[in-house]
Design an enzyme around this catalytic site. Sequence first.
Site, PDB file in Angstrom:
ATOM      1  N   ARG A  60       0.832  -1.186   0.000  1.00  0.00           N
ATOM      2  CA  ARG A  60       0.000   0.000   0.000  1.00  0.00           C
ATOM      3  C   ARG A  60       0.878   1.253   0.000  1.00  0.00           C
ATOM      4  O   ARG A  60       1.958   1.276   0.572  1.00  0.00           O
ATOM      5  CB  ARG A  60      -0.905  -0.022   1.236  1.00  0.00           C
ATOM      6  CG  ARG A  60      -1.941   1.080   1.292  1.00  0.00           C
ATOM      7  CD  ARG A  60      -2.976   0.775   2.362  1.00  0.00           C
ATOM      8  NE  ARG A  60      -3.828   1.918   2.595  1.00  0.00           N
ATOM      9  CZ  ARG A  60      -3.634   2.806   3.555  1.00  0.00           C
ATOM     10  NH1 ARG A  60      -2.604   2.677   4.358  1.00  0.00           N
ATOM     11  NH2 ARG A  60      -4.463   3.821   3.711  1.00  0.00           N
ATOM     12  N   LYS A 119       3.077  -7.358  11.941  1.00  0.00           N
ATOM     13  CA  LYS A 119       2.461  -7.598  10.638  1.00  0.00           C
ATOM     14  C   LYS A 119       2.812  -8.991  10.113  1.00  0.00           C
ATOM     15  O   LYS A 119       3.981  -9.359  10.025  1.00  0.00           O
ATOM     16  CB  LYS A 119       2.905  -6.547   9.630  1.00  0.00           C
ATOM     17  CG  LYS A 119       2.257  -6.713   8.251  1.00  0.00           C
ATOM     18  CD  LYS A 119       2.616  -5.563   7.323  1.00  0.00           C
ATOM     19  CE  LYS A 119       2.038  -5.757   5.933  1.00  0.00           C
ATOM     20  NZ  LYS A 119       2.293  -4.628   5.036  1.00  0.00           N
ATOM     21  N   ARG A 250      -1.744   4.036  12.725  1.00  0.00           N
ATOM     22  CA  ARG A 250      -0.940   3.153  13.562  1.00  0.00           C
ATOM     23  C   ARG A 250      -1.371   3.324  15.005  1.00  0.00           C
ATOM     24  O   ARG A 250      -1.837   4.405  15.415  1.00  0.00           O
ATOM     25  CB  ARG A 250       0.547   3.470  13.429  1.00  0.00           C
ATOM     26  CG  ARG A 250       0.934   4.885  13.770  1.00  0.00           C
ATOM     27  CD  ARG A 250       2.413   5.166  13.513  1.00  0.00           C
ATOM     28  NE  ARG A 250       2.744   6.563  13.677  1.00  0.00           N
ATOM     29  CZ  ARG A 250       3.021   7.146  14.846  1.00  0.00           C
ATOM     30  NH1 ARG A 250       2.975   6.421  15.952  1.00  0.00           N
ATOM     31  NH2 ARG A 250       3.330   8.419  14.920  1.00  0.00           N
TER      32      ARG A 250
END
Length: 253
Positions: A60, A119, A250
Amino acid sequence: MMRWPAEAIWEQVAPLLPGFTVEVLPELDSTNTELMRRARAGRTEPVLLVAERQTAGRGRLGRAWATGTGDALTFSLGLPLAPADWSGLSLAVGVTVAEALHTGIGLKWPNDLWVDGRKLAGILCETAGNGAADAGRYLVVGIGINLLPRAAEGLSTPPACLQELLPGLDAGAVLGRLARPLVEALQAFERFGFAPFQARFDARDVLRERLVTLSDGTRGTALGVSGAGALLVHTGAGLQAVTSAEVSVRPAA
């Protein structure tokens, strides 16, 4: 040498997608880039494209993501799709991937899979005109999943890997778990939009009730997602629905 269940996947998916094929290539710059190139050249047949090694993968906001053979699963699914509303597509894909793999996988809006604050995988959805007379588009859904531990250079935390949750599961087995559920989910999204996926996303939402910081510096508390897949953030100025692809989110420190 990696063994891929291409024939088994074709048998599962072809009844849902006439003309469907499975391609496995030893190396590509990016599976998404390749399918978008084909779409611009008029090739808009349904295809699952896998790269054993990806040299210029794209995440992204244009972030680079390179992988070596065996340490990650990188693939893209391309197919014509004509939903009434595209909102929430990447969230629906994330829900589907997480549900097909493990209960311990969470979802970070808008397109990441997380394990214990790290992640695990990313999703990149792109569209191109499919050359048909209807209003549909050619959709390319790219997915990259860390299978083995990866270096953490330049990252605030080491990435997660699927080996932590499902030891011994290789790329071919993971792909076999994902292919048909992903196609079924996209076809459901085409018919019903994000609505059937909203509660399922909420159940895995790692940002909900957490203080978050938007890329423009705005801080607030994440309150889940709307029926259109927008992130709802309670800020000092009130409730904000975050939808822009240029906004990153975030958890606040």
